[in-house]
Design a protein around this motif. Structure first.
Motif, PDB file in Angstrom:
ATOM      1  N   ARG A  39       8.559  -0.984  -8.886  1.00 44.29           N
ATOM      2  CA  ARG A  39       7.520  -2.014  -8.193  1.00 44.29           C
ATOM      3  C   ARG A  39       8.241  -2.509  -6.993  1.00 44.29           C
TER       4      ARG A  39
ATOM      5  N   PRO B 262       3.040   4.800  -7.488  1.00 44.36           N
ATOM      6  CA  PRO B 262       1.964   4.047  -8.278  1.00 44.36           C
ATOM      7  C   PRO B 262       2.283   3.659  -9.692  1.00 44.36           C
TER       8      PRO B 262
ATOM      9  N   GLU C 178       2.270   1.808  -3.357  1.00 39.73           N
ATOM     10  CA  GLU C 178       0.997   2.253  -4.511  1.00 39.73           C
ATOM     11  C   GLU C 178       0.840   3.695  -4.262  1.00 39.73           C
TER      12      GLU C 178
ATOM     13  N   GLU D 130       0.933  -1.076  -0.068  1.00 38.07           N
ATOM     14  CA  GLU D 130      -0.072   0.161  -0.034  1.00 38.07           C
ATOM     15  C   GLU D 130       0.858   1.273   0.037  1.00 38.07           C
TER      16      GLU D 130
END
Length: 427
Positions: A121, A117, A113, A110
């Motif tokens: 990764r 975003p 992200e 979370e």
């Protein structure tokens, strides 16, 4: 041809000037640079001859969140990764609480992200045992389902070979690889300096290379017996390389990483007049000898050593500003890894194809991650790199909260100028 979203003009790729076409976040085509081009509605990024490189993958970082945000957090760690050239980051489980609970895994994802975003990764590594205590297996099925890409007990080696065996088997059921920190749990644990003439002259508690090699041998034997993959973290010495090479020749499913600091520094750094007892060079496993360093370079060049990993371990300044034997182990590496390893290529010590394999294709293959090889359909993960830009490693030039590096004050060459992940500019 599909409608283009992004065109990168006049970039240097493998010694040729090219235009890179991106559609729907993927590489559509790479062509020799055209004198004129109708870009249509696509965004055009002029590379002006900068080198374009595939984004890198780091399979071993410590982002410290939750619990130690004063050292690093997901936002700052991924910022360092973005500017360091990394699109995929695997973060270790030694947080507080430990990532042995899906709530911790979800928190990490979370935060990634929320702040990044579009990438880099984040792929959490789940704890192998509850609390990293080596007594009871963590709920690996739940952790895998929550998003953990691998499992590791991080810097706390599992003493019980039987328990470690069961962990390997269970992880394999979920198509996950176990990453092992190879260190005999009774032999100079986390001493931070190699046992030998240098440690004797410095009068410091030390760890022999055998402490690593013993655990490597155990893991190789288990992987061979079970016919299950094992990944060995931050290999630092010739003895370990010899075991790994022999195992691969027998077809054992073993892969291994080493860290940039083992390739540019040796134990001699700790007794140089200007850097004697520098706690920023205290790392686990410790810096080894020039012979070990050469063995690692040879292993990277011949493919015995699969990949690089920074073992990015940020600490606050006050934690390192103490006596050597009580300072924590760890080097902050995300900011400097690209520059120092590309310098090895420049110096002829590391083959370019080994550099590319170690930072891109090999780690992504081992952990089933997205990778760009500049072929149509690959994720459009790449950065523009100014090979000639010189910069000084200092608090201001580092994006990580952790400034604990023995390279502080050094002049390095090569910097990321802009970075795209799935065709979106992230920095």
């Amino acid at each position: 041809m599909a409608k283009m979203d992004l065109i990168v003009r006049r970039a240097q790729l493998d010694g040729k000037e090219v235009d890179i076409f991106v559609a729907d976040g993927k590489i559509a085509e790479v062509k020799p640079a055209a004198k004129e081009l109708d870009a249509g509605d696509a965004t055009v990024e002029e590379a002006f001859g900068l080198t374009v490189m595939a984004s890198m993958t780091d399979v071993h970082v410590h982002l410290r969140e939750p619990g130690f945000e004063y050292k690093e957090d997901v936002e700052s760690g991924l910022r360092a990764a973005a500017w360091g050239g990394f699109s995929n980051i695997l973060c270790m489980a030694n947080t507080k609480p430990v990532n042995d609970d899906t709530a911790v895994t979800r928190l990490m994802l979370e935060q990634a992200e929320k702040f990044w975003p579009d990438g880099p990764r984040l792929f959490p590594i789940g704890a192998l045992t509850k609390g990293l205590k080596g007594e009871e297996l963590a709920p690996m099925a739940e952790l895998a389902e929550a998003g953990c890409a691998a499992f590791s007990n991080d810097g706390v080696p599992v003493k019980s070979t039987e328990l470690f065996r069961r962990a390997m088997e269970y992880a394999s059921d979920w198509d996950r690889v176990v990453i092992d920190h190879c260190e005999d749990p009774y032999m100079g644990v986390a001493a931070g300096v190699n046992e030998g003439a240098v440690s004797s002259r410095l009068g410091l508690p030390a760890q022999p290379d055998m402490a690593e090699a013993l655990q490597v041998a155990r893991d190789v034997l288990l992987a061979e017996y079970l016919d299950i993959p094992i990944h060995l973290a931050h290999i630092s010495c010739r003895k370990s390389v010899d075991f790994i090479r022999a195992a691969k020749e027998r077809g054992v499913k073993v892969t291994a990483e080493t860290a940039p600091h083992y390739l540019i520094l040796t134990e001699d750094y700790l007794e140089n007049e200007a850097t004697e007892y520098d706690t920023n060079a205290k790392v686990n496993p410790p810096l080894r000898t020039p012979d070990d360093q050469q063995a690692l370079l040879d292993a990277l060049n011949d493919g015995t050593m699969d990949c690089f990993a920074t073992d990015h371990a940020p600490h606050a300044a006050f934690e390192k500003e103490t006596e050597f034997d009580v300072a924590p182990c760890g080097i902050s590496g995300l900011d400097t890894a690209l520059s120092v390893t590309w310098q090895l290529v420049r110096d002829g010590k590391l083959k370019k194809e080994a550099f590319t394999r170690a930072w891109t294709t090999a780690p992504c293959s081992i952990f089933n991650l997205p990778v760009n090889t500049f072929q149509p359909g690959d994720p459009a993960d790449f950065f523009l790199f100014d090979e000639s830009e010189e910069w000084t490693v200092c608090s201001e030039s580092m994006h990580s909260k952790g400034k604990n590096t023995p390279l502080k004050g050094s002049n390095l060459k090569g910097r990321v100028k802009t970075h795209f992940i799935q065709g979106k500019k992230i920095v």
